[in-house]
Motif scaffolding. Structure first.
Motif, PDB file in Angstrom:
ATOM      1  N   PRO A 112       0.825  -1.133   0.050  1.00  0.00           N
ATOM      2  CA  PRO A 112      -0.147  -0.091   0.074  1.00  0.00           C
ATOM      3  C   PRO A 112       0.947   1.313  -0.100  1.00  0.00           C
ATOM      4  CG  PRO A 112      -0.896  -1.616   1.572  1.00  0.00           C
ATOM      5  CD  PRO A 112       0.177  -2.051   1.030  1.00  0.00           C
ATOM      6  N   ALA A 113       1.910   1.136   0.756  1.00  0.00           N
ATOM      7  CA  ALA A 113       2.858   2.552   0.691  1.00  0.00           C
ATOM      8  C   ALA A 113       3.454   2.750  -0.745  1.00  0.00           C
ATOM      9  CB  ALA A 113       3.882   2.636   1.894  1.00  0.00           C
ATOM     10  N   ARG A 114       4.032   1.638  -1.035  1.00  0.00           N
ATOM     11  CA  ARG A 114       4.579   1.621  -2.429  1.00  0.00           C
ATOM     12  C   ARG A 114       3.516   2.219  -3.513  1.00  0.00           C
ATOM     13  NH1 ARG A 114       8.849  -2.622  -3.748  1.00  0.00           N
ATOM     14  NH2 ARG A 114       9.618  -3.274  -1.705  1.00  0.00           N
ATOM     15  N   LEU A 115       2.185   1.741  -3.416  1.00  0.00           N
ATOM     16  CA  LEU A 115       1.210   2.099  -4.482  1.00  0.00           C
ATOM     17  C   LEU A 115       1.058   3.734  -4.026  1.00  0.00           C
ATOM     18  CD1 LEU A 115      -1.194  -0.764  -4.370  1.00  0.00           C
ATOM     19  CD2 LEU A 115       0.181   0.116  -6.396  1.00  0.00           C
ATOM     20  N   ALA A 116       0.771   3.886  -2.859  1.00  0.00           N
ATOM     21  CA  ALA A 116       0.689   5.421  -2.616  1.00  0.00           C
ATOM     22  C   ALA A 116       1.600   6.187  -3.054  1.00  0.00           C
ATOM     23  CB  ALA A 116       0.521   5.620  -1.069  1.00  0.00           C
ATOM     24  N   LYS A 117       3.005   6.010  -2.959  1.00  0.00           N
ATOM     25  CA  LYS A 117       4.081   6.759  -3.758  1.00  0.00           C
ATOM     26  C   LYS A 117       3.992   6.805  -5.242  1.00  0.00           C
ATOM     27  CE  LYS A 117       9.042   6.926  -4.297  1.00  0.00           C
ATOM     28  NZ  LYS A 117       9.185   8.512  -4.167  1.00  0.00           N
ATOM     29  N   VAL A 118       3.564   5.756  -5.723  1.00  0.00           N
ATOM     30  CA  VAL A 118       3.211   5.930  -7.257  1.00  0.00           C
ATOM     31  C   VAL A 118       2.462   6.850  -7.413  1.00  0.00           C
ATOM     32  CG1 VAL A 118       2.404   4.804  -9.207  1.00  0.00           C
ATOM     33  CG2 VAL A 118       3.965   3.409  -7.600  1.00  0.00           C
ATOM     34  N   GLY A 119       1.375   6.948  -6.696  1.00  0.00           N
ATOM     35  CA  GLY A 119       0.116   8.052  -7.050  1.00  0.00           C
ATOM     36  C   GLY A 119       0.742   9.510  -6.783  1.00  0.00           C
ATOM     37  N   ARG A 120       1.300   9.523  -5.651  1.00  0.00           N
ATOM     38  CA  ARG A 120       2.008  10.949  -5.607  1.00  0.00           C
ATOM     39  C   ARG A 120       2.809  11.432  -6.750  1.00  0.00           C
ATOM     40  NH1 ARG A 120       2.401   8.570  -0.332  1.00  0.00           N
ATOM     41  NH2 ARG A 120       4.775   8.545  -0.507  1.00  0.00           N
ATOM     42  N   ASP A 121       3.772  10.522  -6.990  1.00  0.00           N
ATOM     43  CA  ASP A 121       4.716  10.831  -8.146  1.00  0.00           C
ATOM     44  C   ASP A 121       4.303  11.173  -9.217  1.00  0.00           C
ATOM     45  OD1 ASP A 121       6.775  10.512  -5.846  1.00  0.00           O
ATOM     46  OD2 ASP A 121       7.895   8.763  -7.092  1.00  0.00           O
ATOM     47  N   TYR A 122       3.144  10.105  -9.634  1.00  0.00           N
ATOM     48  CA  TYR A 122       2.588  10.363 -10.985  1.00  0.00           C
ATOM     49  C   TYR A 122       1.812  11.663 -11.185  1.00  0.00           C
ATOM     50  CZ  TYR A 122       1.127   7.819 -15.283  1.00  0.00           C
ATOM     51  OH  TYR A 122       1.075   7.707 -16.495  1.00  0.00           O
ATOM     52  N   ASP A 123       1.216  12.097  -9.949  1.00  0.00           N
ATOM     53  CA  ASP A 123       0.370  13.260  -9.887  1.00  0.00           C
ATOM     54  C   ASP A 123       1.399  14.506 -10.116  1.00  0.00           C
ATOM     55  OD1 ASP A 123      -2.145  14.972  -9.163  1.00  0.00           O
ATOM     56  OD2 ASP A 123      -0.554  15.811  -7.919  1.00  0.00           O
ATOM     57  N   ASP A 124       2.377  14.497  -9.643  1.00  0.00           N
ATOM     58  CA  ASP A 124       3.552  15.335  -9.781  1.00  0.00           C
ATOM     59  C   ASP A 124       4.045  15.443 -11.265  1.00  0.00           C
ATOM     60  OD1 ASP A 124       3.183  16.157  -7.104  1.00  0.00           O
ATOM     61  OD2 ASP A 124       4.750  15.064  -6.438  1.00  0.00           O
ATOM     62  N   MET A 125       4.322  14.325 -11.501  1.00  0.00           N
ATOM     63  CA  MET A 125       4.733  14.155 -13.094  1.00  0.00           C
ATOM     64  C   MET A 125       3.789  14.625 -13.994  1.00  0.00           C
ATOM     65  SD  MET A 125       5.282  10.699 -15.475  1.00  0.00           S
ATOM     66  CE  MET A 125       3.496  10.378 -15.277  1.00  0.00           C
TER      67      MET A 125
END
Length: 321
Positions: free
Chosen positions: A179-192
């Protein structure tokens, strides 16, 4: 979509691509005359990387391993002068490498499976630097390396070794961390996506998901077959499909929707072509054991399917019928 004239022109296009700087591979001199400026960003599932996805065409190699049968190159040949492609995708790229961070490419250096004689490679610029005010459409396929999927697979191989294919040792070890890994993907993807829209405010952005890698019926997968998933247990394959890969695609789709962008899912169109299917579009740990490492990447057929899906979305985003 596929035309004989485009196929005849492919050799010329590839030869021209080899003459431009590696960090802007794919931006051929003919691109200036194209109707639309297209930039392809992403990781190895975009770049191609493995021999089963074609030949590396950069001269000299930059370690990103873009291949001539990867889906951006297939679409570029199919659409001819309609688009001018800058293919800046790079194997092992994270979402941060796409957005803002210089990347040190790994080429085909995957110890203990393979050693690349040209490794290490010089850093390449953040992929977002290839887009700008004149960019009409951006395709991007990334997220798996931010999730750490390659490392997860390697851990599952190690933990499944000697299990006889019984149990879920990998899920038991890693599930709490996902879950923490997926949350990081979501944050980074939004920033990208925010970065891409800032740099190319008029561009349409097409986000590309990951294909079906693991079948719904994991009894198709032979335990200890290195041309499939080697020592990963069936139970762990079910977990990887349902709790890792499917949520990864959902995370990417959600971020794309929040920015008003297009998401192209590949799971449905590739559902009967997993690593363990007879007509596979994704190679296993090896294409041919023990010589040709693939470490679970799409082959040319998988890239052709991606090209079919992405080109339709690209044309729709551009309003081209």
């Amino acid at each position: 979509m596929r035309t004989r004239l485009a196929v005849l022109g492919s050799a010329v296009a590839l030869a021209a691509a080899a003459l431009v700087p590696a960090q802007f591979a794919g931006a051929t001199p003919a691109a200036a005359a194209a109707a639309y400026d297209w930039v392809a960003l992403g990781d190895s599932y975009t770049a191609g990387v493995i021999p089963a996805a074609g030949e590396v065409f950069e001269v000299p190699r930059d370690g990103c391993e873009r291949t001539d049968r990867s889906y951006p190159q297939v679409i570029d040949r199919d659409l001819g002068s309609l688009v001018g492609l800058t293919n800046i995708s790079c194997g092992a790229a994270t979402v941060e490498d796409v957005a803002f961070r210089a990347q040190e490419p790994i080429g085909r250096h995957l110890p203990p499976f393979s050693e690349d004689p040209d490794y290490p490679f010089p850093p390449v610029p953040p992929q977002s630097e290839a887009v700008g005010p004149g960019t009409d459409v951006i395709t991007v396929g990334a997220g798996g390396n931010t999730l750490g999927f390659a490392g997860i697979l390697f851990t599952c191989l190690q933990l499944g070794d000697g299990s006889g294919g019984v149990g879920t040792p990998c899920r038991d070890d890693l599930a709490d961390d996902i879950p923490a890994r997926l949350a990081k993907v979501g944050r980074d993807y939004d920033d990208m996506l925010a970065t891409l829209h800032e740099r190319a405010p008029h561009a349409e952005v097409v986000n590309v998901g990951y294909p079906t890698v693991i079948p719904q019926d994991t009894s198709k997968c032979r335990y200890n077959d290195w041309e499939q998933f080697a020592s990963i247990t069936p139970g762990d394959l079910d977990w990887l499909r349902d709790d890792v890969l499917n949520p990864l695609n959902s995370t990417i789709a959600k971020a794309a929707g929040q920015h008003g962008d297009t998401f192209v899912g590949l799971t449905d169109s590739s559902r009967s072509h997993s690593v363990c299917d007879a007509g596979k579009w994704v190679e296993g740990v090896f294409t041919t054991f023990p010589t040709d490492v693939a470490f679970v990447h799409p082959n040319a057929q998988g890239h052709q399917n991606a090209a079919d899906q992405v080109s339709a979305a690209l044309l729709d985003a551009l309003g081209v019928n």
